[in-house]
Write an enzyme that holds these catalytic residues in place. Sequence first.
Site, PDB file in Angstrom:
ATOM      1  N   GLU A  49      43.900  38.520  35.882  1.00  0.00           N
ATOM      2  CA  GLU A  49      43.490  38.827  37.260  1.00  0.00           C
ATOM      3  C   GLU A  49      44.427  38.169  38.276  1.00  0.00           C
ATOM      4  OE1 GLU A  49      41.395  41.013  37.985  1.00  0.00           O
ATOM      5  OE2 GLU A  49      40.033  41.162  36.293  1.00  0.00           O
ATOM      6  N   ASN A  53      47.117  39.996  40.707  1.00  0.00           N
ATOM      7  CA  ASN A  53      47.038  39.864  42.164  1.00  0.00           C
ATOM      8  C   ASN A  53      48.380  39.485  42.781  1.00  0.00           C
ATOM      9  OD1 ASN A  53      44.376  40.581  42.396  1.00  0.00           O
ATOM     10  ND2 ASN A  53      43.586  38.501  42.649  1.00  0.00           N
ATOM     11  N   ARG A 108      41.669  49.745  43.340  1.00  0.00           N
ATOM     12  CA  ARG A 108      41.291  48.365  43.054  1.00  0.00           C
ATOM     13  C   ARG A 108      39.801  48.226  43.353  1.00  0.00           C
ATOM     14  NH1 ARG A 108      45.592  47.324  40.819  1.00  0.00           N
ATOM     15  NH2 ARG A 108      44.072  46.207  39.613  1.00  0.00           N
TER      16      ARG A 108
END
Lengths: 145, 100
Positions: A49, A53, A108
């Site tokens: 994650e 990002n 997203r």
Amino acid sequence: MKNVQNEMHIKLLSKSTNEAFSRSVISAFVLELDPTIAELADIKTAVSEAVTNSIVHGYRRESGMIYIDAYLTSDRNVIIKIRDRGVGIEDVQRAMQPLYTTAQEEERAGLGFAVMQSFMDSVSVKSAPGKGTTVTLKKRIVALR
Amino acid sequence: MLDTNYDNDKLTVFLSGEIDHNRAVGLRTAIDGRLTALRPSVLELDFSRVSFMDSSGIGLIMGRYRSIGLMGGELRVTNVPDNLSRIIALSGVNTLGVMK
Ligand SMILES: Nc1ncnc2c1ncn2[C@@H]1O[C@H](COP(=O)(O)OP(=O)(O)OP(=O)(O)O)[C@@H](O)[C@H]1O
Ligand SMILES: [Mg+2]
């Protein structure tokens, strides 16, 4: 940082193929603490994650380097810092709210921070617009009984 | 690249391996391509061979929920392995009535 028994530092380009790479490297590094399969999966997901990002948000305008610093402590903590020098986040508190995303059109879900928080013991985020973002993930690996 | 089966107006996509942002981008285009060509009334995403998934996988499911919904069809998410159930629960995908 206290009681560090091992550490690792990597610097890698913000390419999406490096998402899988960073998960594998972290997973191999943490093995020393004998994590369960579930603990390992949690750590891999959280790292995925944060690295994603940096790639999709931090370096959305131009690619750059991602820095991963990982530590194992003698009291069985895994500490992982994922840092970019990308666009940064204006309002971290808002960004961390579940379902908040600035990239809806890219499908997203706005769940990355929520996943990190649910899968790790602690998540802290430092960020400044134009400077970049550092995410620190922490998890204690329970000793085998 | 995409492992699918089309039968009786149902398109089944057998997903496999690790679904992250890198993989999701290609899967999205490939699945939507098949949807546009076939316009099935059911899209089944079979997760039995998926070993890892992060929030990009959730985005992939939500996006396909939208794509098939726009065509008046129905999404079914099947055979989700135990190790993915937490992220599914966290995302709320399980409240859409798509888990079969
Ligand atoms: N490294 C970063 N640099 C700049 N902005 C970031 C960074 N990480 C997160 N953000 C901002 O915080 C928001 C929320 O991040 P989060 O991971 O929770 O959701 P998302 O990435 O938008 O969606 P998902 O993770 O579900 O695919 C992002 O949409 C983005 O605006
Ligand atoms: Mg994210």
